[in-house]
Design a protein around this motif. Sequence first.
Motif, PDB file in Angstrom:
ATOM      1  N   GLY A  85      -4.441   2.952  -1.363  1.00 20.74           N
ATOM      2  CA  GLY A  85      -4.116   3.971  -2.353  1.00 20.74           C
ATOM      3  C   GLY A  85      -4.238   3.469  -3.771  1.00 20.74           C
ATOM      4  O   GLY A  85      -3.339   3.643  -4.594  1.00 20.74           O
ATOM      5  N   ASP A 117       1.751   0.702   1.952  1.00 13.19           N
ATOM      6  CA  ASP A 117       1.815   1.964   1.219  1.00 13.19           C
ATOM      7  C   ASP A 117       1.114   1.937  -0.132  1.00 13.19           C
ATOM      8  O   ASP A 117       0.597   2.950  -0.600  1.00 13.19           O
ATOM      9  CB  ASP A 117       3.278   2.370   0.999  1.00 13.19           C
ATOM     10  CG  ASP A 117       3.950   2.775   2.293  1.00 13.19           C
ATOM     11  OD1 ASP A 117       3.257   3.322   3.163  1.00 13.19           O
ATOM     12  OD2 ASP A 117       5.158   2.531   2.434  1.00 13.19           O
ATOM     13  N   ASP A 118       1.115   0.775  -0.790  1.00  9.49           N
ATOM     14  CA  ASP A 118       0.526   0.745  -2.129  1.00  9.49           C
ATOM     15  C   ASP A 118       0.218  -0.690  -2.524  1.00  9.49           C
ATOM     16  O   ASP A 118       0.512  -1.638  -1.789  1.00  9.49           O
ATOM     17  CB  ASP A 118       1.463   1.391  -3.157  1.00  9.49           C
ATOM     18  CG  ASP A 118       2.861   0.776  -3.170  1.00  9.49           C
ATOM     19  OD1 ASP A 118       3.004  -0.415  -2.804  1.00  9.49           O
ATOM     20  OD2 ASP A 118       3.813   1.488  -3.535  1.00  9.49           O
TER      21      ASP A 118
END
Length: 463
Positions: free
Chosen positions: A298, A100-101
């Motif tokens: 991201g 996700d990150d």
Amino acid sequence: MNVNDATSAAVLEELRRRPADRRRILFTGATIVTMDSDLGVIDGGDLLIEGDTITAVGRDLDAAGAVVVDTTGTILTPGFVDTHRHAWETQLRRIMPDVDDLGGYVEATLAGYATVYRPQDMYIGTRLAALTAIDSGITTMLDFSHNSRTREHSDAAIEALRDTGIRGVHASMGPHFGDWERQWPGDLTRMKDRYFSSTDQLLTLRLATLATDEIAGPALAYGHELARVAKELGIGVSVDAVFGTSSSEAVLRWAEDGILGPGVTLIHSTGLTSEAWKVMAETGTTVALAPTSDAQIGLETAIPAIDDALAVGIRPGLSIDVEVALASDMFTQMRALHAIQRMRAANAAYGNGQQPSRITTHDVLDFATLQGARTNGLAGVTGSLTVGKKADLLVIQAEDLNNMPLNDPIGTIVLGSDARNISAVLINGEPRKWAGHVLDVNLAALRSEVHASREYVLNTPAA
């Protein structure tokens, strides 16, 4: 039409029978995409290699004493140049495909798996990355080796590059977390003396560092001390995790302190201020983009900084970054950047009658070859099929099912081809892939080593 010589076992046998330093190879009848602005694209062209060097590019070249390789129906192009990959992680490929990150990646990989790596795990991961790079047409790979826990860890990573025959750039950095011997950056002197004593060899050395102290503390952050080490050793610097407000402020400090320049590469460069880009351009600092990494993990704005770079006249190199969550090949990077930039350009102009500024397939191939070489400090060595440069090149089958008929060679490379179409890879004049297979690799033994290393890393508690 004969497309068999570039896949012929007999031709390969004849090539390898001749001493490498006295070998002459003449490729004939190809569409040659030179990536040299003076030569352009040559239809039905010939390319002559003597030893490790390109000595002629044109038509109807003299074949006397050469092994002649009929490459009719193929495209000859420079090998791709990867400007930033964390090669030691490769046995953890796609272990977190939907990360996700950045924090999720750092916690799992750098604070977790990295801490249990042994020197043999460094060797196996780095070797696997380099062989995969060769298979997909990457002839030069910068290994941002940020898990150098001991001298033995560093040596293993360097020896893995050497043993594959890739044109390797070892960028050395200490680890972010866990126990290590604190031998870096002092150990760079020993490494240079042992492995990088010649300026005419496949391997080169760089210092790897981070932009700021936010992730791993001040010891790994670029500044006066690390700049001094690099200057004294005469090596370049690759700076990772360059993004956002804090990195923008750091770039301005570095410019004021005089420690930016052509020998410094800033990686990602996502979400930087216009002031930072201005001083990067003024100092000749190079940039390595990681198109899929920025978008998938991201990072900051999540938009590859191609428009920012081009706006100030910087033509960047491209890179793979981390295989734990990303693809391994340069075709993916070129296509992702091409699509993202053109999407944003067209979207920005939608409905207002403006003509968007869109990059071309030639642009992204330039980034993946000549600009990548410049970014890695190797512009005079590789990145284009230019007389006097080393013979790092690909033979791409243009009449394969997914490529025929050949209408635009650059478009075919960037948008149509993949690793299966690369019948041959030469690095420094030496065949490293032939007839679609990477040479001198015992795949069964490699697979066993990779699986054993992965099992050790996954089942050993983090240190």
